[in-house]
Design a protein around this motif. Structure first.
Motif, short mmCIF file in Angstrom:
data_model
loop_
_atom_site.label_atom_id
_atom_site.label_comp_id
_atom_site.label_asym_id
_atom_site.label_seq_id
_atom_site.Cartn_x
_atom_site.Cartn_y
_atom_site.Cartn_z
N TYR A 1 -40.19 -14.31 54.18
CA TYR A 1 -41.29 -13.73 53.43
C TYR A 1 -40.82 -12.52 52.64
CZ TYR A 1 -44.72 -16.83 55.42
OH TYR A 1 -45.44 -17.92 55.74
N SER A 2 -39.95 -11.75 53.26
CA SER A 2 -39.41 -10.60 52.53
C SER A 2 -38.79 -11.06 51.22
CB SER A 2 -38.35 -9.89 53.37
OG SER A 2 -38.96 -9.10 54.33
N ALA A 3 -37.98 -12.10 51.33
CA ALA A 3 -37.31 -12.58 50.12
C ALA A 3 -38.32 -13.08 49.09
CB ALA A 3 -36.34 -13.69 50.49
N LEU A 4 -39.36 -13.78 49.58
CA LEU A 4 -40.35 -14.30 48.63
C LEU A 4 -41.12 -13.17 47.98
CD1 LEU A 4 -41.61 -17.44 50.51
CD2 LEU A 4 -40.17 -17.29 48.50
N TYR A 5 -41.43 -12.15 48.76
CA TYR A 5 -42.10 -11.00 48.15
C TYR A 5 -41.18 -10.31 47.15
CZ TYR A 5 -46.39 -11.18 50.75
OH TYR A 5 -47.61 -11.56 51.22
#
Lengths: 103, 435, 231, 702
Positions: C81-85
């Protein structure tokens, strides 16, 4: 028009910094350095668009491009290292890699 | 089954006259409505922005319905290739098969397994479709047009949704996002096979983006602009399509486009024999349909892009050209463009049903060891030609391409290494039966 | 204004401290509320600084998305999720770059960051994924000191920016931009004339990174556990 | 003042002639390509043969095509009225760049190469161009360089094979180097400025190094290659300095001589302004340039490399060390006649060095047994003759001698190569004799070559050597006498070699299995060169009716000299009186041959000279101990100095560095506990540091 961009760039930079300092996952740490790059890119381009004196130039964009290249190089090397480290110890915890300490 | 009414309806629907008649009636109705409301549209049609919006709406509708036709065409071509009929039950000649397919997708149960990462599981198909659809914004469908009621000194309108000055870089940017849909689907499914499929897709799409970009750069060097409409106009003005200048570049783009769209022979991410269903193993009903739709839309986008870059866009020798900006010329151009796109799609499908699938290591080797070096060499050659000012010289470009090809084939022949050879550093497979 | 800014940023620091992974779920929620409050005031402040009508809303929107995405990157417990954000952050920055009339750069940012760098991150994250959240993702390291130092730096930076832009120039009027601003030509010409040495150095750097990455990735690391066992 | 006839231009385009150096290079590259493609070695000579032949064709066409002035009599008249040397140099420029009247020197500029000076200001733009310069001197040099090279390359096809006709190891490499060499030499000769000349100069040196060391597994060959390279470097150092000083003199100061837009190191520019320099400046430049010529032409103090260079394959010796490369020095001095001509001191130095070299090396040659070494010393001696000519202000005669010398010296070397070929590499004259019947073709061609070298009347060497002797006599009687004596000595040692080799009873070394005549591919080149040895001299004489001259109708200073007048040489015509000298030198040559016949006619096994001359002969045989003297005077002191430096570096400098390194090491010992290995801790430290700095900045105020 320059000030908001500079502030936003500073905020992104500092958030990346905080992330780098507080998160323990190596990948997230590198992601945070990329975030700092975003802040700097914003800063550079804003300075190019709204220079303190004179007409707008494209130098800011050029330097931002260099920055992107550096980021790409960093990503390639850092991720290769991370994969290697993960294979080495099976964890991504930055605290686990303190071997460089002078014993 | 035995209901006579249904039977009558079925027999009625099998008659071609009924279907075409109904289609013609609908078309007539729409035209009549349009003609009635026409004075209202006039001012709307005279400015670029509302016109672009109309183009957007029309083309979006056209493409989404075209995917349906594509599915039918795919199955028909599959049938043709395999010497059988293909769908021929629903409607005359199977013409209503897409309708049936769509209904099936809509009506099936939409399953969300318990173990999946739910937000990502929902996000993935949407991303896959959206990334494909975004590309349409910059396709110059029919050149420029000036409506009869516009003042003659007004600049003609462009039949393009957005004329970005970054041109097909936008297409590359949007195309590079399509990988996320697949990867996230694979990750979110929390399923080994789906995960493998997603990983394969990611590696494949990233790898093939390079030769694609190199091929596009060759066109950029030749045309000196990134804007698709200008590239098309250049080809129309000289009458020399870029395919005549750089067939090798076209080949690069074609292969890369096939791979980017996950089409055979590059459909490794969804290789049923190896990976159950690939990254969409866990998907069903409409979410699965969205992946499906995304693939077809991607195919259409790639075809439209290649037509614009290499096949002169709407330009056909003998048909209305650059200076003709009347509305009927626009229609002719549009038809020409769509015909070319349709031909490309037919080619894609034919390829899918004729060529066998690559093995994964071969796939990667094709990209990195042959396509990328070819692309780099071609780019360098084109750069030299451009430096000499010969980039529009057909013979010089062709000679460069030919030379490259000859050198390539020669070195390939000399290397004596079969394309299908197993990669050296793959681990040995132990075939002994385990006790 | 400085006092207000300091107050906002302190609020933000507290909010971020609470929102960072490590505490209970409801403390994190409280942190988000605090952050939202600080963000709203900051946004109002920023909007006040932006003259004109048209780009104001867009700037505000993109800035909001950017800060939100950045906060999620550093607070989310799941690396994917960090990467997607982060991708969301890139899109926000892209929008801001378009506002700054740097279209080519914006496209380059999307192609290179979203299309290449982040894919690699996602790739690596997935490869290193474990079945349940790893302890080092759940608990953050010295959040107090990190937030304190970071926001102290931010306050000082903001102060510096203020001092740096003398009042007369605080909001320099948007100078007219050339017709071809942000096109590949506008960026390319200085790139290959004025900064040609730099671009060659960058090429060298990329080559070095390539070679280095391959050299590192080819190495077969012997797991530490085994080697200890051998001894 | 219309000095000369109107300008004409060449019939073929100049850019075609400008491709002349490229063909051999192309050939060499093709050979490389063929090697990469792993073609069979036996056919790899073709690209080079064809490339060099193409060059030769172009050179012949150029020689015929180059526009010629009809007369430069007006200038001669002008000079006879007596003008200073520097003034003469300036006027010379006016002649060959021609002002408005003519352009015998054609320049073809390929492209601008290196920018000099400030490009941003428009007032001072200079370039070094890659330009080619076509005049009489160029044409003559190219003529024999390329034609002789072609013949030698063809000869090499036969020579570079073993007994079974299979190519030797390194066959392709050899031909590639030959092509490269011809390219370098042509570049050197064609260049239109000093930098390109220097480039060709160094390339020639490189090729020489590569080819001398062709048999690099042999320590002697490797050492000889190194020696040639290093000795040449010494000369080239002076040469480079000369070019730099020239540039400095021409462009230095607030008001430089070279004007805007002129390329400061082009011949045209240099010779235009050289007259305006101070005499001491001209002399400095001339002496420094001369150093280069001494090295490349193997003249007296730097002559030691040439005899050792005979370690290379014989065609190399013929090509590089007889026909072409060593002529580069002569060419350069002749080309720079406007510089040297304005400096009497430099001319005198050249004259003295030439005389010394001629005598010393001729005596050395008289006491050697290695055929190729004898020829090498004779080459040096002949080159010294040319130096004397240059010193006597007759560069045209010197170039004429270069021209004729190339033919017969190449012939002699190739003949010696043929002997070597027949005797499996044995070349020591003590080990064989009486080869007359075994190698009839070689013997005949060699005889003609020897006669030409000895200055036998009516052969080519006679005409050119006679002119040089004559010029020396005009300059100073002592110089003339020395040259005359040397000419006699030349005849003597040449025929000593010839008789020892071909006369007397047949003796063969033990390790020569089957002495045999060379194949046709080697014999035909020999005969071609023989033709050159006989007839090349007639290009430099005039056929005229009237009894004032030798044989009634042949007169020195003919076609070639007129031709050369169109070049930068453009010397004043010197009288051709004193025809008695012709008879004297013919007699001297015949005397030398006769003496040789008397002493060596039957090829005695023990050398009668060694007994008769005793210590002097041993001195000659040991080459005056030059190598030993150099070893003691230069090599060993330098080596010892190097040891001193090395020790200083090891102990003095490294000690300092160690000390410097020790300081941070001791500091780090104090601080190392701060290192905890946690990356993020360091980052936090940096953040805090930056924050503190900013805070301080804030508090102290901007």
């Amino acid at each position: 028009m320059l000030l908001p961009y500079l502030l936003l760039g500073a905020i992104l930079f500092v958030l990346g910094l905080i992330g780098f300092v507080t998160r323990r996952n190596l990948i997230i740490m590198f992601l945070c350095t990329e975030m700092m790059f975003q802040g700097i890119i914003l800063n550079l381009v804003a300075f190019g668009r709204y220079p303190l004196k004179g007409a707008p130039t494209f130098d800011g964009q050029v330097f931002a491009l260099f920055l992107i290249a550096v980021a790409a190089a960093e990503a390639a090397l850092a991720l290769a290292l991370v994969v290697l480290l993960y294979r080495y110890q099976g964890t991504l915890d930055a605290n686990a890699y303190r071997m460089l300490k002078d014993e | 089954m035995t209901d006579p009414t249904i039977k009558r309806i079925e027999t009625l629907l099998r008659k071609p006259g009924v279907i075409f008649g109904a289609g013609a009636a609908i078309l007539l109705l729409v035209t009549a409505l349009l003609a009635l409301a026409f004075p209202l549209y006039k001012p709307l049609l005279s400015a670029q922005f509302p016109f672009s919006m109309i183009v957007l709406a029309v083309m979006l509708a056209l493409i989404l319905s075209a995917t349906a036709v594509c599915i039918l065409a795919e199955r028909k071509i599959a049938g043709f290739t395999q010497d059988r009929y293909g769908p021929n039950r629903v409607g005359f000649w199977g013409l209503l098969q897409p309708l049936a397919d769509g209904l099936k997708f809509l009506l099936k149960e939409d399953i969300i397994p318990r173990h999946v990462d739910k937000p990502l599981f929902l996000l993935a198909p949407a991303l896959a479709l959206a990334a494909s659809l975004l590309g349409f914004a910059i396709i110059p469908w029919a050149g420029q047009v000036r409506w009869p009621w516009m003042p003659p000194d007004a600049p003609p309108l462009s039949t393009q949704v957005a004329n970005l000055n970054v041109g097909f870089l936008y297409l590359l940017a949007v195309g590079s996002l399509s990988v996320y849909g697949v990867v996230l689907a694979g990750y979110a499914s929390n399923n080994k096979y789906a995960f493998y499929g997603g990983m394969r897709a990611a590696a494949q799409i990233i790898s093939y983006e390079l030769p694609l970009g190199l091929g596009l750069l060759v066109v950029l060097l030749v045309s000196g602009t990134l804007q698709l409409d200008q590239i098309v106009q250049q080809q129309a003005a000289t009458g020399v399509w870029n395919i005549f200048l750089h067939p090798v570049a076209f080949f690069l783009v074609l292969v890369s486009a096939l791979a980017e769209a996950n089409r055979a022979p590059f459909d490794l991410p969804e290789a049923e024999q190896e990976l159950v269903g690939g990254y969409h193993t866990e998907y069903s009903a409409m979410k699965f349909a969205m992946f499906f739709l995304g693939e077809y839309v991607h195919m259409i986008t790639s075809s439209a892009l290649m037509v614009a870059l290499f096949f002169g866009g709407w330009h056909v020798w003998g048909l209305p050209g650059l200076e003709n900006v009347t509305w009927w010329a626009m229609l002719v151009k549009l038809v020409a463009y769509l015909t070319k796109v349709a031909l490309f799609i037919a080619l894609f499908m034919l390829v899918r049903w004729t060529l066998p699938r690559f093995r994964f290591d071969q796939l990667m080797r094709v990209a990195w060891q042959s396509l990328v070096p070819i692309g780099v060499a071609l780019l360098a050659a084109t750069a030299v030609l451009t430096y000499l000012g010969w980039q529009h010289n057909v013979w010089a470009s062709l000679a460069a391409n030919l030379l490259l090809l000859v050198v390539l084939l020669r070195s390939a022949a000399r290397s004596k290494r079969p394309v299908t050879a197993r990669q050296d550093d793959l681990p040995e497979v132990d075939v002994r039966p385990t006790a | 204004m400085p006092t207000l800014l300091i107050a906002i940023l302190t609020l933000g620091a507290v909010g971020l401290f609470l929102a960072l992974p490590g505490g209970r779920a409801d403390t994190r929620r409280v942190g988000w509320v605090v952050l939202a409050a600080a963000g709203a005031v900051l946004l109002a402040l920023l909007l006040q600084l932006v003259p004109g009508a048209d780009p104001r809303g867009l700037f505000a929107g993109f800035a909001l998305v950017a800060v939100f995405a950045a906060l999620r990157v550093i607070t989310h417990r799941k690396p994917v999720y960090s990467a997607l954000y982060f991708i969301l952050l890139i899109f926000a920055v892209t929008g801001l770059l378009v506002l700054l009339e740097a279209t080519f750069l914006s496209m380059a940012l999307v192609i290179i960051y979203a299309g290449a760098i982040l894919v690699t991150y996602v790739f690596v994250i997935m490869l290193a994924q474990q079945s349940r959240p790893a302890p080092y993702d759940v608990k953050s390291r010295e959040p107090v000191w990190g937030c304190l130092a970071g926001f102290l730096l931010l306050i000082l930076l903001a102060r510096q920016i203020e001092l740096f832009l003398v009042p007369a120039q605080r909001t320099p009027l948007p100078a007219p931009v050339a017709e071809a601003a942000g096109t590949i030509e506008a960026v390319g010409v200085p790139l290959l004339t004025e900064y040609v040495v730099a671009i060659q150095i960058i090429g060298l750097l990329l080559l070095a990174a390539l070679v280095g990455a391959i050299a590192i990735a080819r190495r077969r690391a012997t797991p530490r556990v085994e080697s200890e066992g051998d001894e | 003042m219309t000095l000369l006839a109107d300008a004409t231009t060449t019939i073929l385009p100049l850019r075609l002639y400008a491709t002349l150096p490229l063909w051999p290079l192309l050939g060499a590259l093709l050979v490389g390509l063929l090697v990469v493609l792993r073609r069979k070695a036996s056919a790899t000579h073709w690209p080079v043969v064809l490339g060099v032949a193409a060059s030769a064709t172009l050179a012949i066409v150029l020689f015929l095509d180059l526009p010629k002035s009809t007369t430069n009599a007006a200038l001669q008249e002008h000079w006879k009225s007596g003008v200073s040397a520097s003034q003469r140099a300036g006027e010379l420029y006016a002649v060959f760049t021609g002002g408005a009247s003519r352009a015998p020197a054609l320049t073809y500029t390929l492209y601008n190469w290196i920018s000099l000076g400030d490009q941003s200001s428009l007032c001072n733009q200079h370039w070094l161009a890659v330009n080619f310069y076509f005049d009489g001197l160029t044409a003559v040099m190219l003529l024999f360089v390329t034609v002789v090279s072609t013949i030698i390359v063809v000869y090499s096809i036969g020579y570079m094979r073993d007994h079974h006709g299979q190519p030797e190891r390194g066959y392709e490499r050899f031909f590639a180097f030959l092509g490269l060499f011809v390219f370098s030499m042509a570049t050197l000769v064609l260049s239109g400025n000093f930098i390109l000349l220097y480039l060709g100069w160094e390339l020639v040196g490189l090729c020489s190094y590569l080819l001398i060391g062709f048999y690099y597994p042999r320590p002697a060959a490797a050492a000889a290659a190194k020696k040639a390279f290093i000795v040449n470097r010494i000369g080239d150092f002076g040469f480079a300095l000369g070019i730099f000083t020239l540039y400095w003199f021409l462009t230095a100061g607030a008001d430089p001589l070279v004007q805007h837009g002129e390329n400061p190191l082009d011949y045209a520019t240099v010779f235009k302004y050289v007259g305006a320099l101070e005499p001491w400046q001209i002399t400095t430049v001339a002496l420094l340039l001369m150093c280069g010529a001494l090295g490349k032409s193997a003249q007296f103090p730097l002559h030691v490399w040439l005899p050792d260079a005979m370690e290379g394959p014989t065609p190399v010796s013929a090509l590089i060390h007889a026909a072409t490369m060593v002529t580069a020095g002569i060419y350069m001095i002749a080309r720079c006649t406007p510089i040297f001509g304005a400096s009497p001191l430099a001319l005198n130095v050249i004259l003295v060095l030439g005389l010394l070299g001629a005598v010393l090396t001729a005596t050395m040659a008289a006491a050697q047994y290695d055929m190729k070494r004898i020829l090498a010393y004779s080459t040096i001696s002949q080159l010294a003759f040319m130096f004397v000519g240059l010193g006597c202000r007759v560069p045209d005669s010197a170039v004429f001698h270069v021209f004729t010398h190339a033919w017969f010296k190449a012939l002699l070397f190739l003949g010696a190569g043929s002997v070597m070929h027949a005797l499996s590499g044995v070349i020591d004259l003590r080990r064989f004799s009486g080869l007359r019947d075994v190698l009839p073709q070689t013997c005949r061609t060699m005889l003609i070559g020897c006669l030409a070298l000895a200055g036998f009347p009516l052969l080519s060497g006679f005409w050119s050597k006679d002119e040089l002797v004559h010029a020396a006599f005009e300059r100073h009687p002592v110089a003339g006498l020395i040259l005359l004596a040397t000419a006699g000595l030349t005849a003597y040692y040449t025929f000593r070699m010839f008789f020892l080799c071909f006369h007397g009873e047949l003796r063969l070394p033990d390790d020569a299995a089957q002495p045999h005549e060379a194949p046709l591919v080697m014999i035909v080149p020999l005969w071609l060169l023989t033709l050159g040895a006989i007839f090349a001299g007639y290009l430099g004489v005039t056929f005229a009716a009237g009894g004032e001259s030798f044989l009634g109708f042949i007169r020195p200073h003919g076609l070639l000299h007129d031709y050369l007048h169109d070049s930068t040489i453009g010397t004043p015509e010197h009288g051709h009186g004193g025809l008695w000298l012709m008879y004297v030198s013919a007699l001297v040559a015949l005397g030398g041959i006769g003496l040789a016949w008397a002493r060596f006619g039957q090829a005695p096994e023990t050398d009668p000279d060694a007994r008769a001359l005793g210590g002097l002969w041993r001195l000659w045989h040991a080459k005056y101990y030059f190598d030993e003297i150099y070893d003691y005077a230069f090599v060993r002191p330098l080596r010892n100095l190097g040891r001193v430096f090395s020790a200083t570096d090891d102990y003095g400098l490294d000690g300092v560095i160690w000390l410097v390194a020790a300081v941070p090491r001791s500091l780090s010992f104090l601080l190392h506990f701060l290192q905890r290995g946690a990356l993020q801790g360091y980052a936090l430290g940096m953040v805090v540091g930056v924050a503190v700095l900013l805070l301080l900045w804030n508090l102290i105020g901007v």
